[in-house]
Motif scaffolding. Structure first.
Motif, mmCIF file in Angstrom:
data_model
loop_
_atom_site.group_PDB
_atom_site.id
_atom_site.type_symbol
_atom_site.label_atom_id
_atom_site.label_comp_id
_atom_site.label_asym_id
_atom_site.label_seq_id
_atom_site.Cartn_x
_atom_site.Cartn_y
_atom_site.Cartn_z
ATOM 1 N N VAL A 53 5.079 7.799 17.666
ATOM 2 C CA VAL A 53 6.036 8.013 16.982
ATOM 3 C C VAL A 53 6.070 7.806 15.325
ATOM 4 N N GLU A 54 6.264 8.593 14.388
ATOM 5 C CA GLU A 54 5.867 8.370 13.447
ATOM 6 C C GLU A 54 7.160 8.238 12.771
ATOM 7 N N ARG A 55 7.220 6.412 12.131
ATOM 8 C CA ARG A 55 8.528 6.481 11.781
ATOM 9 C C ARG A 55 8.574 5.942 10.133
ATOM 10 N N ALA A 56 7.501 6.023 9.265
ATOM 11 C CA ALA A 56 7.199 5.551 7.662
ATOM 12 C C ALA A 56 6.315 6.611 7.540
ATOM 13 N N ARG A 57 5.977 7.160 5.992
ATOM 14 C CA ARG A 57 4.560 7.177 5.440
ATOM 15 C C ARG A 57 5.007 6.957 4.387
ATOM 16 N N VAL A 58 4.442 6.257 3.664
ATOM 17 C CA VAL A 58 4.145 5.533 1.570
ATOM 18 C C VAL A 58 3.105 5.870 1.219
ATOM 19 N N GLU A 59 3.523 6.099 -0.050
ATOM 20 C CA GLU A 59 1.903 5.914 -0.960
ATOM 21 C C GLU A 59 1.523 4.518 -1.346
ATOM 22 N N VAL A 60 0.527 4.188 -1.378
ATOM 23 C CA VAL A 60 -0.427 2.966 -1.474
ATOM 24 C C VAL A 60 -1.226 2.722 -2.611
ATOM 25 N N GLY A 61 -1.823 2.085 -2.571
ATOM 26 C CA GLY A 61 -3.496 1.751 -3.951
ATOM 27 C C GLY A 61 -4.067 0.896 -2.797
ATOM 28 N N PHE A 62 -5.019 0.693 -3.981
ATOM 29 C CA PHE A 62 -6.266 0.371 -3.220
ATOM 30 C C PHE A 62 -6.745 -1.083 -4.217
ATOM 31 N N GLY A 63 -8.523 -1.562 -3.993
ATOM 32 C CA GLY A 63 -9.239 -2.586 -4.802
ATOM 33 C C GLY A 63 -9.250 -1.290 -5.859
ATOM 34 N N GLN A 64 -9.939 -2.619 -6.774
ATOM 35 C CA GLN A 64 -10.130 -1.962 -7.933
ATOM 36 C C GLN A 64 -11.990 -0.894 -7.997
ATOM 37 N N GLY A 65 -12.647 -1.579 -6.877
ATOM 38 C CA GLY A 65 -13.930 -0.720 -6.815
ATOM 39 C C GLY A 65 -13.672 0.013 -5.365
ATOM 40 N N GLU A 66 -14.629 1.040 -6.256
ATOM 41 C CA GLU A 66 -14.880 2.515 -5.571
ATOM 42 C C GLU A 66 -15.880 1.570 -4.001
ATOM 43 N N GLY A 67 -15.316 2.974 -2.730
ATOM 44 C CA GLY A 67 -15.594 2.581 -1.884
ATOM 45 C C GLY A 67 -15.785 1.570 -0.656
ATOM 46 N N PRO A 68 -16.426 1.593 0.375
ATOM 47 C CA PRO A 68 -15.569 0.895 1.547
ATOM 48 C C PRO A 68 -16.430 -0.796 0.864
ATOM 49 N N LYS A 69 -15.434 -1.778 1.107
ATOM 50 C CA LYS A 69 -16.087 -3.158 1.254
ATOM 51 C C LYS A 69 -16.913 -3.456 1.554
ATOM 52 N N GLN A 70 -18.311 -4.684 1.029
ATOM 53 C CA GLN A 70 -19.294 -4.602 2.094
ATOM 54 C C GLN A 70 -19.610 -6.661 1.339
ATOM 55 N N GLU A 71 -19.331 -6.443 0.195
ATOM 56 C CA GLU A 71 -19.278 -8.160 0.577
ATOM 57 C C GLU A 71 -18.042 -8.362 -0.456
ATOM 58 N N ARG A 72 -18.401 -9.996 -0.282
ATOM 59 C CA ARG A 72 -16.973 -11.284 -1.388
ATOM 60 C C ARG A 72 -17.254 -10.415 -3.221
ATOM 61 N N GLY A 73 -16.164 -10.001 -3.307
ATOM 62 C CA GLY A 73 -16.384 -10.175 -4.720
ATOM 63 C C GLY A 73 -16.403 -8.392 -5.473
ATOM 64 N N ASP A 74 -16.347 -8.033 -4.186
ATOM 65 C CA ASP A 74 -16.638 -6.257 -5.315
ATOM 66 C C ASP A 74 -15.652 -5.985 -5.912
ATOM 67 N N ASN A 75 -14.629 -6.422 -5.195
ATOM 68 C CA ASN A 75 -13.324 -5.243 -5.411
ATOM 69 C C ASN A 75 -12.863 -4.330 -4.750
ATOM 70 N N ARG A 76 -13.140 -4.001 -3.511
ATOM 71 C CA ARG A 76 -12.820 -2.721 -2.625
ATOM 72 C C ARG A 76 -12.271 -3.221 -1.822
ATOM 73 N N THR A 77 -11.883 -2.446 -1.058
ATOM 74 C CA THR A 77 -10.808 -2.007 0.509
ATOM 75 C C THR A 77 -11.615 -2.001 1.520
ATOM 76 N N PRO A 78 -11.817 -2.751 2.575
ATOM 77 C CA PRO A 78 -12.491 -2.130 3.684
ATOM 78 C C PRO A 78 -11.989 -1.196 4.262
ATOM 79 N N VAL A 79 -12.636 -0.518 5.459
ATOM 80 C CA VAL A 79 -12.230 0.376 6.325
ATOM 81 C C VAL A 79 -12.375 -0.306 7.688
ATOM 82 N N GLY A 80 -12.004 0.357 8.576
ATOM 83 C CA GLY A 80 -12.204 -0.191 9.675
ATOM 84 C C GLY A 80 -10.581 -0.609 10.788
ATOM 85 N N MET A 81 -11.030 -1.477 11.922
ATOM 86 C CA MET A 81 -9.615 -1.419 12.890
ATOM 87 C C MET A 81 -9.410 -2.742 13.116
#
Length: 332
Positions: A187-215
């Motif tokens: 049951v949906e209880r909340a929805r909010v706007e969020v921001g991510f890392g400065q790097g574009e695309g899914p995270k690959q390695e340390r220091g790339d400033n990206r936010t991952p995709v995954g579970m």
């Protein structure tokens, strides 16, 4: 923040007379494509969480029908739906959640006897589909046809599968929409706007400033006076997830960044909803936090952190206690 050195890281009916007047045709076209007549854009959150039919909670072992005894029962590997059926064959579609994706698998059984199923029928795990007949065979398809050995491995590795809809608390995050939704037992209880890392695309390695995709799962929560070099940016709240997960680790093995032994260690910890190895080249220190002040998507583009999910200050304060340790988090 990511990787800190210390601390937390028109109407449907058209009147017939209109069709007889060519001079009205342009008006008719405008009416038919007006915003009110167009179908709404699919909701990516609901499509992932509640697909066309219930996702599998696991697969039974694949067995080859070629050597099966005539008359033996043929059973469904998992929960699914019939997409094709004749008197001698049946094709099932199985959906399952794997990492951040909703996967589709097809099982095709031929040379059967006593098939009574019809397209659209739902099937349960272990349900009898028919009996082995002359020349019986079975094939499992993912993005391609699997060999018998690959099919056995596929089902063995997926004997148990996650059921996000049944989670006490579930957090879904869309990169494309800069949106987070919180569910409690579906049951949906909340929805909010969020921001991510400065790097574009899914995270690959340390220091790339990206936010991952995954579970992932929340493994640490801290509120109040957070210390460390990046403390000003947390907005007094920090919830860490167990990045990297087994799929991240498999990617690291392929690139030669970590060993199979380390991957297995990460997989065990992830399955137990515990923190995973933070020392590899894949990086670590990914989580949720507030910010040093209010921010806007228009001004920042949502590119704020070094890889974490950033909340508006009021939202992280309101939702912090509703995301306890063990909460499933899926970023897609």
């Amino acid at each position: 923040m990511t990787e800190p050195s210390a601390g937390p890281e028109c109407p449907g009916h058209v009147p017939r007379f209109l069709l007889r007047h060519g001079w009205l045709w342009s008006c008719l076209v405008v009416a038919l494509v007006s915003p009110g007549a167009l179908a709404e854009e699919p909701d990516v959150f609901e499509a992932w969480l509640r697909p066309a039919h219930a996702p599998a909670d696991g697969f039974d072992a694949w067995t080859d029908l070629g050597g099966a005894k005539p008359g033996a029962e043929v059973r469904s590997l998992a929960r699914g739906r019939v997409v094709e059926a004749t008197g001698e064959s049946v094709t099932l579609e199985h959906l399952h959640h794997e990492n951040h994706e909703l996967q589709r698998v097809r099982a095709v059984y031929s040379g059967l006897a006593s098939v009574t199923l019809r397209p659209g029928d739902g099937v349960s795990r272990g349900q009898v589909l028919g009996r082995v007949g002359a020349g019986a065979s079975g094939v499992l398809h993912t993005d391609r046809e699997l060999s018998p050995a690959e099919a056995r491995r596929f089902t063995r590795e997926r004997a148990r599968l996650p059921q996000p809809l049944e989670e006490p608390v579930l957090v879904l995050i869309s990169h494309a929409r800069n949106e987070l939704r919180l569910y409690e037992r579906g049951v949906e209880r909340a929805r909010v706007e969020v921001g991510f890392g400065q790097g574009e695309g899914p995270k690959q390695e340390r220091g790339d400033n990206r936010t991952p995709v995954g579970m992932y799962f929340i493994v640490q929560t801290v509120r109040g006076n957070i210390t460390g070099p990046y403390s000003a940016y947390y907005g007094g709240h920090w919830l860490r997830v167990n990045y990297p997960n087994p799929w991240d680790a498999s990617r690291g093995v392929k690139r030669g960044w970590l060993t199979e032994k380390t991957r297995e260690k990460i997989a065990r910890a992830w399955t137990a909803r515990e923190a995973t190895d933070a020392s590899t080249r894949l990086g670590s220190g990914i989580g949720f936090h507030g910010w040093s002040g209010e921010w806007s998507l228009e001004q920042s583009g949502g590119r704020l952190s070094w890889g974490c999910v950033v909340f508006h200050p009021g939202d992280i304060t309101r939702l912090y206690e509703r995301m306890p340790q063990g909460t499933m988090v899926v970023l897609f």
